[in-house]
Design a protein around this motif. Structure first.
Motif, PDB file in Angstrom:
ATOM      1  N   GLN A  94     115.127  47.286  33.789  1.00 34.01           N
ATOM      2  CA  GLN A  94     115.658  48.523  33.116  1.00 34.01           C
ATOM      3  C   GLN A  94     116.959  48.021  32.623  1.00 34.01           C
ATOM      4  O   GLN A  94     117.545  46.820  32.966  1.00 34.01           O
ATOM      5  CB  GLN A  94     115.747  49.807  33.588  1.00 34.01           C
ATOM      6  N   VAL A  95     118.352  48.874  32.016  1.00 35.19           N
ATOM      7  CA  VAL A  95     119.240  48.055  31.086  1.00 35.19           C
ATOM      8  C   VAL A  95     120.385  48.301  31.521  1.00 35.19           C
ATOM      9  O   VAL A  95     120.424  49.748  32.491  1.00 35.19           O
ATOM     10  CB  VAL A  95     119.274  48.423  29.648  1.00 35.19           C
ATOM     11  N   TRP A  96     120.949  47.380  32.487  1.00 28.12           N
ATOM     12  CA  TRP A  96     121.960  47.958  33.317  1.00 28.12           C
ATOM     13  C   TRP A  96     123.230  47.287  32.950  1.00 28.12           C
ATOM     14  O   TRP A  96     123.895  46.433  31.865  1.00 28.12           O
ATOM     15  CB  TRP A  96     122.107  46.812  33.729  1.00 28.12           C
ATOM     16  N   SER A  97     124.243  49.219  32.104  1.00 31.43           N
ATOM     17  CA  SER A  97     125.243  48.894  31.682  1.00 31.43           C
ATOM     18  C   SER A  97     126.557  49.296  31.915  1.00 31.43           C
ATOM     19  O   SER A  97     126.298  49.976  33.394  1.00 31.43           O
ATOM     20  CB  SER A  97     125.180  49.712  29.996  1.00 31.43           C
ATOM     21  N   ARG A 113     126.103  44.273  29.221  1.00 29.63           N
ATOM     22  CA  ARG A 113     124.311  45.259  28.783  1.00 29.63           C
ATOM     23  C   ARG A 113     123.867  44.225  29.606  1.00 29.63           C
ATOM     24  O   ARG A 113     123.771  43.452  28.677  1.00 29.63           O
ATOM     25  CB  ARG A 113     124.487  45.222  27.740  1.00 29.63           C
ATOM     26  N   SER A 115     119.328  43.471  30.533  1.00 30.28           N
ATOM     27  CA  SER A 115     118.172  44.007  30.336  1.00 30.28           C
ATOM     28  C   SER A 115     117.543  42.698  30.735  1.00 30.28           C
ATOM     29  O   SER A 115     117.494  41.449  29.961  1.00 30.28           O
ATOM     30  CB  SER A 115     117.649  44.320  29.733  1.00 30.28           C
ATOM     31  N   HIS A 118     113.675  42.542  28.505  1.00 28.80           N
ATOM     32  CA  HIS A 118     113.956  42.794  26.610  1.00 28.80           C
ATOM     33  C   HIS A 118     115.207  42.683  25.201  1.00 28.80           C
ATOM     34  O   HIS A 118     115.862  42.280  27.024  1.00 28.80           O
ATOM     35  CB  HIS A 118     112.994  44.279  25.830  1.00 28.80           C
ATOM     36  N   ASP A 123     120.952  47.628  22.394  1.00 30.72           N
ATOM     37  CA  ASP A 123     121.443  47.093  24.214  1.00 30.72           C
ATOM     38  C   ASP A 123     122.385  46.320  23.526  1.00 30.72           C
ATOM     39  O   ASP A 123     122.959  45.956  25.088  1.00 30.72           O
ATOM     40  CB  ASP A 123     120.133  46.872  25.137  1.00 30.72           C
ATOM     41  N   ASN A 133     123.123  40.286  27.568  1.00 33.34           N
ATOM     42  CA  ASN A 133     121.843  39.819  26.953  1.00 33.34           C
ATOM     43  C   ASN A 133     122.453  39.080  25.223  1.00 33.34           C
ATOM     44  O   ASN A 133     121.952  38.395  24.734  1.00 33.34           O
ATOM     45  CB  ASN A 133     120.514  40.306  26.653  1.00 33.34           C
TER      46      ASN A 133
END
Length: 261
Positions: A94-97, A113, A115, A118, A123, A133
Motif C-alpha cells: 500500500q502507499v506509504w506517505s 510517497r 507504493s 502501482h 499518489d 514512485n
C-alpha cells in the motif's frame, strides 16, 4: 481402513506417542491404546476433538469406506494462513506517505510517497523535496521525477539525471536537452556522448552538429579525433568558431573532446 487403523496412522503422521495424544485429548494412554486396538471407541466429543487435531472430518474417522482424508479443517487453516500472508503483503504494497509539517508557499518541505505495486498520479509526492514512485518538486527523486533538479529512471527538469533524462541540462544513458551528456545525447544546443547530436556543438565518438568534434564527425565545422587530440586543440577549435561560448562549458567540452576514445 477402520477407525483404529486410521487413528494409529494419523498419530504416527503427526509424530505423537500414545501418551502425548492422550494428554492433548484429556484421556489416559490406556484409552488411546484401546481405541487403536479396536477394543473400544471414543465418544462423540472425543471424535470431534480428534478430527480437529488431525485436520480431518469425523466422517473420515468413522466410515471405513472413506480411505482418503478430505482434511477440510487443514484446508481452512491453510487458506486462512494464505489470506493472512496476502493481507500482510498487501499492507506492505500500500502507499506509504509522509509530509513534513514545515511548509513553504503551501508545499511541504519534504513529501514522500511510496507504493510497491502501482504508480498512480494521485499518489505523486509533491513538495520542495519530493521522493517517491512519482515525484514532483524543487528537488525530485523517484522512478518518474520532475523538478528543478530531477533524479530518477525517467526524469525531467532544469537539471535532469536519469536513465532517460529530459532537461535544460540532461545527463543519462539517453539524455535530451538544451545541454545533453550521455552515451546517447541529443542537445538542442550542445551535446556530448558516444553518439552526440546537437544544433550547435556536438562532441562524441560519433558527432553530428553545426560544429562537430569526434572520431566520426559530420557538420559545417569538423575536427576529427584521428590519432588523438589535446584539450588545448579542441578548446582552440571551439573558441575560434564560438568566441562567446561560456568558458566553463568551453573547458568541459574541450576536456570531453580530448577523451573521446
Amino acid at each position: 481402513m477402520n477407525f483404529s487403523e486410521k487413528l494409529a496412522a494419523l498419530r504416527r503422521r503427526e509424530g505423537l506417542s500414545q501418551e502425548q495424544l492422550a494428554d492433548r485429548l484429556g484421556v489416559t494412554r490406556q484409552s488411546v491404546s484401546k481405541w487403536e486396538s479396536g477394543a473400544a471407541a471414543p465418544e462423540l466429543p472425543k471424535l470431534v476433538a480428534l478430527s480437529e487435531l488431525f485436520h480431518v472430518s469425523v466422517d473420515y474417522l468413522v466410515k471405513d469406506y472413506i480411505e482418503k482424508p478430505d482434511r477440510p479443517a487443514e484446508q481452512q487453516a491453510s487458506t486462512a494462513k494464505l489470506e493472512a500472508q496476502v493481507e500482510e503483503i498487501s499492507r506492505f504494497f500500500q502507499v506509504w506517505s509522509w509530509d513534513s509539517k514545515t511548509r513553504i508557499r503551501g508545499l511541504p518541505l519534504v513529501s514522500i510517497r511510496f507504493s510497491g505495486n502501482h504508480m498512480r498520479l494521485r499518489d505523486t509526492a509533491r513538495g520542495i523535496i519530493a521522493i517517491g514512485n512519482i515525484a514532483v518538486g524543487v528537488l525530485a527523486l523517484g522512478i518518474v521525477s520532475a523538478g528543478v533538479v530531477s533524479i530518477g529512471v525517467i526524469s525531467a527538469g532544469l537539471l535532469a539525471l536519469g536513465c532517460l533524462a529530459f532537461g535544460l541540462a540532461a545527463l543519462g544513458p539517453v539524455a535530451v536537452g538544451l545541454l545533453a551528456f550521455g552515451p546517447v545525447a541529443l542537445g538542442l544546443w550542445y551535446a556530448s556522448g558516444v553518439t552526440a547530436i546537437a544544433g550547435k556543438i556536438a562532441v562524441g565518438t560519433v558527432a553530428v552538429g553545426n560544429t562537430a568534434v569526434g572520431y566520426d564527425a559530420v557538420g559545417n565545422h569538423v575536427l576529427l579525433w584521428g590519432d588523438g587530440l589535446t584539450r588545448a586543440q579542441v578548446e582552440a577549435f571551439l573558441l575560434e568558431r564560438h568566441p562567446d561560448l561560456w568558458r566553463p562549458l568551453l573547458r568541459l567540452l574541450a576536456a570531453l573532446g580530448a577523451n573521446i576514445k
